[in-house]
Design an enzyme around this catalytic site. Structure first.
Site, mmCIF file in Angstrom:
data_model
loop_
_atom_site.group_PDB
_atom_site.id
_atom_site.type_symbol
_atom_site.label_atom_id
_atom_site.label_comp_id
_atom_site.label_asym_id
_atom_site.label_seq_id
_atom_site.Cartn_x
_atom_site.Cartn_y
_atom_site.Cartn_z
ATOM 1 C CG ASP A 57 -18.463 5.088 -5.752
ATOM 2 O OD1 ASP A 57 -17.680 6.048 -5.868
ATOM 3 O OD2 ASP A 57 -18.372 4.045 -6.427
ATOM 4 C CB THR A 132 0.874 9.844 -3.600
ATOM 5 O OG1 THR A 132 2.087 9.110 -3.594
ATOM 6 C CG2 THR A 132 0.376 9.929 -5.041
ATOM 7 C CG ASP A 133 6.165 10.214 -2.425
ATOM 8 O OD1 ASP A 133 5.411 9.331 -2.871
ATOM 9 O OD2 ASP A 133 7.091 9.963 -1.615
ATOM 10 C CD GLU A 134 3.695 5.686 -5.761
ATOM 11 O OE1 GLU A 134 3.438 5.302 -6.910
ATOM 12 O OE2 GLU A 134 3.767 4.931 -4.786
ATOM 13 C CE1 TYR A 158 -2.578 5.616 -5.554
ATOM 14 C CE2 TYR A 158 -0.186 5.825 -5.631
ATOM 15 C CZ TYR A 158 -1.391 6.086 -5.014
ATOM 16 O OH TYR A 158 -1.421 6.831 -3.854
ATOM 17 C CE LYS A 162 -3.937 10.070 -4.644
ATOM 18 N NZ LYS A 162 -5.151 10.125 -3.759
ATOM 19 N N PRO A 289 7.127 -3.900 -12.789
ATOM 20 C CG PRO A 289 5.622 -4.849 -14.292
ATOM 21 C CD PRO A 289 5.944 -4.780 -12.830
HETATM 22 P P1 NAD Z 1 -6.380 2.402 1.456
HETATM 23 O O1 NAD Z 1 -6.387 1.637 0.175
HETATM 24 O O2 NAD Z 1 -5.931 1.721 2.703
HETATM 25 O O3 NAD Z 1 -7.855 2.954 1.747
HETATM 26 C C1 NAD Z 1 -8.640 3.550 0.749
HETATM 27 C C2 NAD Z 1 -10.061 3.679 1.294
HETATM 28 O O4 NAD Z 1 -10.868 4.316 0.281
HETATM 29 C C3 NAD Z 1 -10.713 2.329 1.604
HETATM 30 O O5 NAD Z 1 -11.358 2.380 2.843
HETATM 31 C C4 NAD Z 1 -11.725 2.133 0.472
HETATM 32 O O6 NAD Z 1 -12.852 1.384 0.842
HETATM 33 C C5 NAD Z 1 -12.089 3.580 0.149
HETATM 34 N N1 NAD Z 1 -12.579 3.755 -1.218
HETATM 35 C C6 NAD Z 1 -12.006 3.274 -2.359
HETATM 36 N N2 NAD Z 1 -12.756 3.629 -3.426
HETATM 37 C C7 NAD Z 1 -13.802 4.373 -2.953
HETATM 38 C C8 NAD Z 1 -14.895 5.046 -3.555
HETATM 39 N N3 NAD Z 1 -15.067 5.016 -4.884
HETATM 40 N N4 NAD Z 1 -15.749 5.718 -2.776
HETATM 41 C C9 NAD Z 1 -15.580 5.754 -1.423
HETATM 42 N N5 NAD Z 1 -14.572 5.127 -0.790
HETATM 43 C C10 NAD Z 1 -13.684 4.450 -1.542
HETATM 44 O O7 NAD Z 1 -5.533 3.698 1.173
HETATM 45 P P2 NAD Z 1 -4.570 4.528 2.139
HETATM 46 O O8 NAD Z 1 -3.234 3.924 2.088
HETATM 47 O O9 NAD Z 1 -5.251 4.742 3.415
HETATM 48 O O10 NAD Z 1 -4.505 5.899 1.341
HETATM 49 C C11 NAD Z 1 -5.409 6.954 1.593
HETATM 50 C C12 NAD Z 1 -5.098 8.099 0.652
HETATM 51 O O11 NAD Z 1 -3.767 8.528 0.864
HETATM 52 C C13 NAD Z 1 -5.202 7.745 -0.815
HETATM 53 O O12 NAD Z 1 -5.742 8.850 -1.499
HETATM 54 C C14 NAD Z 1 -3.763 7.494 -1.234
HETATM 55 O O13 NAD Z 1 -3.582 7.774 -2.602
HETATM 56 C C15 NAD Z 1 -3.051 8.497 -0.362
HETATM 57 N N6 NAD Z 1 -1.656 8.159 -0.034
HETATM 58 C C16 NAD Z 1 -1.362 6.975 0.591
HETATM 59 C C17 NAD Z 1 -0.036 6.720 0.959
HETATM 60 C C18 NAD Z 1 0.361 5.441 1.657
HETATM 61 O O14 NAD Z 1 1.548 5.223 1.885
HETATM 62 N N7 NAD Z 1 -0.568 4.572 2.048
HETATM 63 C C19 NAD Z 1 0.959 7.636 0.669
HETATM 64 C C20 NAD Z 1 0.619 8.795 -0.029
HETATM 65 C C21 NAD Z 1 -0.706 9.067 -0.339
HETATM 66 O O1 DAU Z 2 4.952 7.014 -2.005
HETATM 67 C C1 DAU Z 2 3.622 7.024 -1.598
HETATM 68 C C2 DAU Z 2 2.935 5.760 -2.054
HETATM 69 O O2 DAU Z 2 3.439 4.709 -1.246
HETATM 70 C C3 DAU Z 2 1.421 5.820 -1.958
HETATM 71 O O3 DAU Z 2 0.934 6.812 -2.819
HETATM 72 C C4 DAU Z 2 0.796 4.474 -2.306
HETATM 73 O O4 DAU Z 2 -0.609 4.521 -2.094
HETATM 74 C C5 DAU Z 2 1.396 3.410 -1.417
HETATM 75 O O5 DAU Z 2 0.915 2.147 -1.787
HETATM 76 C C6 DAU Z 2 2.919 3.436 -1.512
HETATM 77 O O6 DAU Z 2 3.376 2.990 -2.811
HETATM 78 P P1 DAU Z 2 4.671 2.056 -2.972
HETATM 79 O O7 DAU Z 2 4.582 1.349 -4.255
HETATM 80 O O8 DAU Z 2 5.902 2.817 -2.682
HETATM 81 O O9 DAU Z 2 4.383 1.067 -1.704
HETATM 82 P P2 DAU Z 2 4.501 -0.517 -1.561
HETATM 83 O O10 DAU Z 2 4.316 -0.810 -0.104
HETATM 84 O O11 DAU Z 2 3.642 -1.236 -2.524
HETATM 85 O O12 DAU Z 2 6.010 -0.788 -1.934
HETATM 86 C C7 DAU Z 2 7.076 -0.151 -1.246
HETATM 87 C C8 DAU Z 2 8.364 -0.588 -1.897
HETATM 88 O O13 DAU Z 2 8.551 -1.989 -1.633
HETATM 89 C C9 DAU Z 2 8.366 -0.448 -3.407
HETATM 90 O O14 DAU Z 2 9.666 -0.084 -3.839
HETATM 91 C C10 DAU Z 2 8.023 -1.848 -3.908
HETATM 92 C C11 DAU Z 2 8.619 -2.747 -2.851
HETATM 93 N N1 DAU Z 2 7.915 -4.022 -2.611
HETATM 94 C C12 DAU Z 2 6.565 -3.984 -2.369
HETATM 95 C C13 DAU Z 2 5.858 -5.158 -2.147
HETATM 96 C C14 DAU Z 2 4.361 -5.116 -1.902
HETATM 97 C C15 DAU Z 2 8.619 -5.215 -2.585
HETATM 98 O O15 DAU Z 2 9.831 -5.245 -2.763
HETATM 99 N N2 DAU Z 2 7.919 -6.383 -2.366
HETATM 100 C C16 DAU Z 2 6.570 -6.392 -2.158
HETATM 101 O O16 DAU Z 2 5.995 -7.510 -1.997
#
Ligand code: NAD
Ligand code: DAU
Length: 356
Positions: A57, A132-134, A158, A162, A289
């Site tokens: 962790d 993230t851009d969020e 979330y 971040k 939501p």
């Molecule tokens: P993911 O959920 O696929 O992977 C997260 C990883 O972190 C997992 O392997 C999990 O086991 C590990 N983890 C979680 N809690 C932990 C802890 N306490 N200690 C050690 N390891 C831990 O996430 P992702 O989509 O690969 O995202 C990676 C990073 O990029 C995150 O910081 C996320 O906020 C950021 N990000 C993701 C996206 C996206 O679209 N997926 C976009 C923007 C930013």
């Molecule tokens: O913008 C970066 C972010 O993108 C990251 O920081 C997050 O870790 C990553 O999960 C992602 O967030 P989003 O909420 O944008 O991703 P998600 O894939 O969950 O959803 C993308 C869009 O699709 C969002 O507008 C919600 C919608 N959606 C998602 C799911 C899972 C649906 O309409 N139906 C669904 O079942």
């Protein structure tokens, strides 16, 4: 060598594989292996002596300090997080625990290690925080894209967690001089993405003939970034980014959710014509939501200052992603544990529409 956190997750495992294939220097990979972390993602480097996996962790300060002391990494690339917005709506506590408290513990361990290094190592050390851009909130249809100076306005638990971690990273640079770099990227897609996120969930559901649940009116817009492009951006930011700076990373590919799902259906019609037309599976369901309407990234800073730009167009990246999932349904089966099925039931109910 470098220390990567969260390297068994979606972006983390892509980054580790990409790093070993390009830079080639050793990686210590610290990951807790939550539901989102899968060693299957790292099967290609299971016997690679340049990759050492440690299950643990980021909040375990003693463990992190011992890894830093033993390996003396030149950089920490911090990707570990709870990452799924819908899960943060159902249960925010884990998000604060890992993303805020965990990042704080990691920063404390890194600060203690870094401040005792000889001057030259202290100078070249980097802590790269992947965000993230969020954190910037939601855009209207005609608003300009998020830039690095856009004020923070996180809307989901979330995003708030971040944002909290970003502020801590910023404060550690400002107060202690820790050489931090933060990247804020848009929605990634590509191989090894856990099938809870939009793109892989729709692919897997469509292949299984299940409903494709689109939230609300489906006109929410995301800026889609192919994960390999994101990995390249992290490498460039680590190599050439200036300490204390943040860089926005986007795919120049704004698409409404309906258009993404329709594009997935069209490619599947071609690759799996037996079930065509897949779009008949689309169902408009209850909205998320607080659902952010639009994200868009202005990447001009990283393009101008560091020479990065996205190389994959959305259409070709999406096709490559679909082909990867079609060839790796064994991976999909392996990562869909009992807890995955529980999550799908909790969020969508047995009829495929979200329980809000
Ligand atoms: P993911 O959920 O696929 O992977 C997260 C990883 O972190 C997992 O392997 C999990 O086991 C590990 N983890 C979680 N809690 C932990 C802890 N306490 N200690 C050690 N390891 C831990 O996430 P992702 O989509 O690969 O995202 C990676 C990073 O990029 C995150 O910081 C996320 O906020 C950021 N990000 C993701 C996206 C996206 O679209 N997926 C976009 C923007 C930013
Ligand atoms: O913008 C970066 C972010 O993108 C990251 O920081 C997050 O870790 C990553 O999960 C992602 O967030 P989003 O909420 O944008 O991703 P998600 O894939 O969950 O959803 C993308 C869009 O699709 C969002 O507008 C919600 C919608 N959606 C998602 C799911 C899972 C649906 O309409 N139906 C669904 O079942």
């Amino acid at each position: 060598m470098i220390l990567v956190t969260g390297g068994a997750g979606f972006i983390g495992s892509n980054f580790v594989l990409d790093w070993l294939a390009t830079e080639g220097t050793p990686v210590v990979n610290l990951d807790k292996l939550t539901y989102a972390g899968n060693l299957e993602n790292l099967a290609a480097v299971r016997d690679d002596p340049r990759h050492e996996f440690v299950q643990g962790d980021i909040g375990d300060r003693a463990l992190v300090e011992s890894l830093l002391e033993k390996h003396r990494p030149r950089a920490v690339v911090h990707l570990a997080a709870e990452s799924h917005v819908d899960r943060s709506i159902h249960a925010p506590t884990d998000f604060i625990q890992t993303n805020v408290v965990g990042t704080l513990a990691l920063l404390e361990a890194v600060r203690s290690h870094w401040s005792a290094l000889p001057a030259a190592e202290r100078e070249s050390f980097r802590f790269l925080h992947v965000s993230t851009d969020e954190v910037y909130g939601s855009l209207g249809e005609n608003d300009p894209a998020f830039c690095e100076a856009t004020p923070y306005a996180p809307n989901s638990p979330y995003a708030a967690s971040k944002a909290g971690s970003d502020h801590l990273v910023r404060a550690y640079h400002h107060t202690y001089g820790l050489p931090t770099i933060t990247t804020n990227c848009s929605n990634n897609y590509g191989p090894y993405q856990f099938p809870e996120k939009l793109v892989p969930l729709m692919i897997v559901n469509a292949l299984e003939g299940k409903p494709l649940p689109v939230y609300g009116d489906g006109r929410n817009v995301r800026d889609w970034l192919y994960v390999a492009d994101h990995c390249a951006a992290i490498r460039v930011a680590l190599a050439r980014g200036a300490p204390g700076e943040t860089y926005n990373v986007g795919g120049r590919a704004e698409r409404a959710n309906t258009d993404v799902v329709t594009a997935i259906c069209a490619i599947l019609d071609e690759l799996r014509p037996q079930r065509a037309p897949h779009r008949k599976l689309i169902e408009y369901v209850a909205d998320r939501p607080g659902h952010d309407r639009r994200y868009a990234i202005d990447s001009r800073k990283i393009e101008r200052e560091l020479g990065w730009r996205p190389r994959h167009a959305f259409e070709s990246g999406l096709r490559a992603t679909l082909q990867w999932y079609l060839a790796h349904m064994d991976w999909v089966d392996a990562v869909r544990s009992g807890s995955y099925r529980q999550w799908i039931d909790d969020n969508y109910g047995t009829r495929g529409a979200p329980r809000r």
